[in-house]
Write an enzyme that holds these catalytic residues in place. Sequence first.
Site, PDB file in Angstrom:
ATOM      1  N   GLY A  67       0.828  -1.204   0.000  1.00  0.00           N
ATOM      2  CA  GLY A  67       0.000   0.000   0.000  1.00  0.00           C
ATOM      3  C   GLY A  67       0.855   1.243   0.000  1.00  0.00           C
ATOM      4  CD  GLU A  83       0.859   2.460  -3.392  1.00  0.00           C
ATOM      5  OE1 GLU A  83       1.562   1.427  -3.418  1.00  0.00           O
ATOM      6  OE2 GLU A  83       1.333   3.605  -3.293  1.00  0.00           O
ATOM      7  CD  GLU A  87       3.364  -2.832  -3.966  1.00  0.00           C
ATOM      8  OE1 GLU A  87       4.196  -3.696  -4.279  1.00  0.00           O
ATOM      9  OE2 GLU A  87       3.569  -1.965  -3.094  1.00  0.00           O
ATOM     10  N   PRO A 104      -7.000   4.733  17.432  1.00  0.00           N
ATOM     11  CG  PRO A 104      -7.952   6.274  18.892  1.00  0.00           C
ATOM     12  CD  PRO A 104      -8.253   5.003  18.168  1.00  0.00           C
ATOM     13  CD  GLU A 137      12.858 -12.073   2.951  1.00  0.00           C
ATOM     14  OE1 GLU A 137      12.105 -13.058   2.863  1.00  0.00           O
ATOM     15  OE2 GLU A 137      13.679 -11.923   3.871  1.00  0.00           O
TER      16      GLU A 137
END
Length: 257
Positions: A67, A83, A87, A104, A137
């Site tokens: 991401g 993305e 990718e 949070p 990796e």
Amino acid sequence: MVSQNGEQRYNAKKYRTPDGVPADIVMFTLTKRERKTVTKTLPIRELRVMLIKRKKWPCEGMWALPGGFCQEDESIYDAAKRELKEETGVDGGHLEYLGVYSTPGRDPRGWIISHAFFALVEEWMLEQRQASDDAGEVGLFTLQEALEELELAFDHHAIISEAYLRIQQQMLQTTIAKQFLPRHFTLSELYQVIQTVVPEFKEPNFIRKITSTRSRQGILQEVRDEDGNPLSSNQYSQRPAQLYMFTDHQPLLSIYT
């Protein structure tokens, strides 16, 4: 302060904005490997998810979802599509919104609100994926490995778990199985794909129900040649089996029927 036309001026400084809004993507694929048997049989299929081992702070050395942060000149959905293409090389395909994650403290970098998506990607695309500059990796893991054996970064365990539940629901309620099948397939292949994603699924009358149940009519159609003759395949069976293909029809199903 009120302007001359009566519109109230908005002061952005009155409100704090997040420190970043990333789009995280759960990339699912079905891997396939042939069985070592004398007779023809269906291959072994496994549902896997793509993860990247982080090589920078935070969570250095931990496995995480691919991401990136949304840019100011794009929507969060456009960020996810960007993305996904960066990718995997996939431009388009099945990309769907999953949900927002804003607990949070979920990210040590600050107030980071993540929007998660899931994508269904063909196996060969993920196998060819090369590590990017900000990743170490890259691996394809079964859901058991990802959720029970690996230490995942941030709240990615929860994101993967919820994405897995979502595709299980869709596998039983929509035609999402088409994303994991060739254009032409046998009903045994379809049944195996469903069971791979939803192991609890058992339907002894699957072939009869999928081809004749009224609410499902129009989902599939037989594959025929130019002369209208049915086409079959014996790739995974001793006897030829009829080939089918999905149509564009999306049936409205009810829990009451």
